[in-house]
Design a protein around this motif. Structure first.
Motif, PDB file in Angstrom:
ATOM      1  N   LEU A   1     -11.933  -6.646  13.254  1.00  0.00           N
ATOM      2  CA  LEU A   1     -12.557  -7.037  11.981  1.00  0.00           C
ATOM      3  C   LEU A   1     -13.986  -7.443  12.299  1.00  0.00           C
TER       4      LEU A   1
ATOM      5  N   GLN B   1     -12.829  -3.471   8.527  1.00  0.00           N
ATOM      6  CA  GLN B   1     -11.769  -3.527   9.538  1.00  0.00           C
ATOM      7  C   GLN B   1     -11.431  -2.113  10.009  1.00  0.00           C
TER       8      GLN B   1
ATOM      9  N   ARG C   1     -17.464  -8.888  10.386  1.00  0.00           N
ATOM     10  CA  ARG C   1     -17.939  -9.472   9.141  1.00  0.00           C
ATOM     11  C   ARG C   1     -19.342  -8.974   8.836  1.00  0.00           C
TER      12      ARG C   1
ATOM     13  N   TYR D   1       0.847  -1.182   0.000  1.00  0.00           N
ATOM     14  CA  TYR D   1       0.000   0.000   0.000  1.00  0.00           C
ATOM     15  C   TYR D   1       0.888   1.240   0.000  1.00  0.00           C
TER      16      TYR D   1
ATOM     17  N   ASN E   1     -13.360  -4.521   2.943  1.00  0.00           N
ATOM     18  CA  ASN E   1     -12.934  -5.691   2.176  1.00  0.00           C
ATOM     19  C   ASN E   1     -14.170  -6.220   1.470  1.00  0.00           C
ATOM     20  N   ASN E   2     -14.220  -6.025   0.169  1.00  0.00           N
ATOM     21  CA  ASN E   2     -15.369  -6.557  -0.559  1.00  0.00           C
ATOM     22  C   ASN E   2     -14.968  -7.446  -1.717  1.00  0.00           C
ATOM     23  N   ALA E   3     -13.719  -7.366  -2.129  1.00  0.00           N
ATOM     24  CA  ALA E   3     -13.297  -8.136  -3.296  1.00  0.00           C
ATOM     25  C   ALA E   3     -12.384  -9.288  -2.916  1.00  0.00           C
ATOM     26  N   GLY E   4     -12.153  -9.442  -1.648  1.00  0.00           N
ATOM     27  CA  GLY E   4     -11.346 -10.568  -1.202  1.00  0.00           C
ATOM     28  C   GLY E   4      -9.861 -10.354  -1.260  1.00  0.00           C
ATOM     29  N   ASN E   5      -9.430  -9.249  -1.774  1.00  0.00           N
ATOM     30  CA  ASN E   5      -8.001  -8.984  -1.834  1.00  0.00           C
ATOM     31  C   ASN E   5      -7.662  -7.699  -1.106  1.00  0.00           C
ATOM     32  N   MET E   6      -7.778  -6.611  -1.819  1.00  0.00           N
ATOM     33  CA  MET E   6      -7.333  -5.351  -1.251  1.00  0.00           C
ATOM     34  C   MET E   6      -8.307  -4.825  -0.211  1.00  0.00           C
ATOM     35  N   LEU E   7      -7.761  -3.988   0.643  1.00  0.00           N
ATOM     36  CA  LEU E   7      -8.562  -3.176   1.534  1.00  0.00           C
ATOM     37  C   LEU E   7      -8.692  -1.785   0.931  1.00  0.00           C
TER      38      LEU E   7
ATOM     39  N   PHE F   1      -9.435   1.960   1.999  1.00  0.00           N
ATOM     40  CA  PHE F   1      -9.423   2.747   3.224  1.00  0.00           C
ATOM     41  C   PHE F   1     -10.166   4.069   3.058  1.00  0.00           C
TER      42      PHE F   1
ATOM     43  N   PHE G   1      -8.710   4.500  11.021  1.00  0.00           N
ATOM     44  CA  PHE G   1      -9.160   4.258   9.659  1.00  0.00           C
ATOM     45  C   PHE G   1     -10.098   3.060   9.614  1.00  0.00           C
TER      46      PHE G   1
ATOM     47  N   ASN H   1     -17.631  -7.821   2.445  1.00  0.00           N
ATOM     48  CA  ASN H   1     -17.466  -9.080   3.144  1.00  0.00           C
ATOM     49  C   ASN H   1     -17.160  -8.796   4.617  1.00  0.00           C
ATOM     50  N   ASN H   2     -16.262  -7.828   4.837  1.00  0.00           N
ATOM     51  CA  ASN H   2     -15.984  -7.398   6.197  1.00  0.00           C
ATOM     52  C   ASN H   2     -15.488  -5.970   6.205  1.00  0.00           C
TER      53      ASN H   2
ATOM     54  N   PRO I   1      -8.560 -14.718   1.901  1.00  0.00           N
ATOM     55  CA  PRO I   1      -8.442 -13.299   1.561  1.00  0.00           C
ATOM     56  C   PRO I   1      -9.325 -12.400   2.401  1.00  0.00           C
ATOM     57  N   TYR I   2     -10.207 -12.973   3.221  1.00  0.00           N
ATOM     58  CA  TYR I   2     -11.100 -12.144   4.018  1.00  0.00           C
ATOM     59  C   TYR I   2     -10.647 -12.042   5.465  1.00  0.00           C
TER      60      TYR I   2
ATOM     61  N   GLN J   1     -11.653   6.622  -2.568  1.00  0.00           N
ATOM     62  CA  GLN J   1     -11.773   5.895  -1.336  1.00  0.00           C
ATOM     63  C   GLN J   1     -13.232   5.578  -1.094  1.00  0.00           C
TER      64      GLN J   1
END
Lengths: 113, 110
Positions: free
Chosen positions: B48, B33, B50, A35, B92-98, B100, B88, B30-31, A98-99, B2
């Motif tokens: 975190l 954080q 969910r 990041y 997480n909705n795509a399973g990879n990146m966060l 912010f 912050f 999905n979650n 990944p979650y 963002q």
């Protein structure tokens, strides 16, 4: 201490140069994320690796590249540096799916003069 | 851009008071954080939650999630000067990146 290490802590370089940032994930974590945090763009995802393979790409410039090695450490290479690349660069590691939580390293502060 | 947006951008309170920060987002998740960042330092993972959870606690921290309103809140009870930091939320909705938000800067005065 998250268990994620990053080196160097600070890096000062000139425009046009190339630098390499290094990240060691927590023991057992296969995923590494990079990041960038800057004043104008905030925290942005750059790229993710999982067990040596690229999994996802975000707002990463073509001048930037990354890789993850067999020992799972990762390097982010920044080339043809511009003033606007000055930022904090974080890596984060993740265990399992990944979650799950991502745990961040202390960051590398890059200053391009 | 963002996806998460924190509110307020800055908050100043006295030690012992409660601090509430809010986060709104735009897509399904999905979650969500929450992280804390002391000035110029790394991000520390706090909680975190969910998408099928409504509330979580961790010590003096309480996080709620309302998926119908696409919002979350972080409550810090009995704040201390050491809680001074930026907070912050990350989606997480795509399973990879966060993704912010811009953060809330909290100042706790002794």
């Amino acid at each position: 201490d998250s268990g994620v290490t990053q080196t160097p802590k600070h890096l000062i370089t000139a425009t046009g140069q190339r630098v390499t940032l290094r990240c060691s994930p927590r023991s057992g974590d296969l995923s590494v994320y990079w990041y960038q945090q800057s004043l104008d763009q905030g925290l942005q995802f750059l790229i993710q690796y999982y067990n040596g393979e690229e999994r996802a790409k975000g707002n990463i410039l073509e001048r930037f590249s990354a890789q993850q090695f067999p020992d799972l450490h990762s390097e982010l290479n920044l080339s043809s540096l511009e003033l606007g690349d000055s930022a904090l660069y974080f890596c984060a590691s993740q265990r399992g799916g990944p979650y799950n939580e991502q745990f961040f390293g202390p960051g590398t502060r890059l200053t391009v003069l | 851009s963002q996806q998460g947006e924190e509110d307020p951008q800055a908050l100043s309170i006295q030690e012992g008071e409660n601090a509430t920060m809010n986060c709104s987002y735009k897509t399904s998740i999905n979650n969500l954080q929450w992280y804390r960042q002391n000035s110029g330092r790394g991000l520390v993972h706090l909680i975190l939650i969910r998408s099928n959870e409504r509330e979580k606690h961790s010590g003096r921290l309480r996080v709620t999630l309302d998926t119908s309103k696409k919002s979350s809140s972080l409550l810090i009870t009995a704040s201390r000067a050491a809680d001074t930091a930026s907070y912050f939320c990350a989606i997480n909705n795509a399973g990879n990146m966060l993704t912010f938000g811009g953060g809330t800067r909290l100042m706790v005065k002794p």
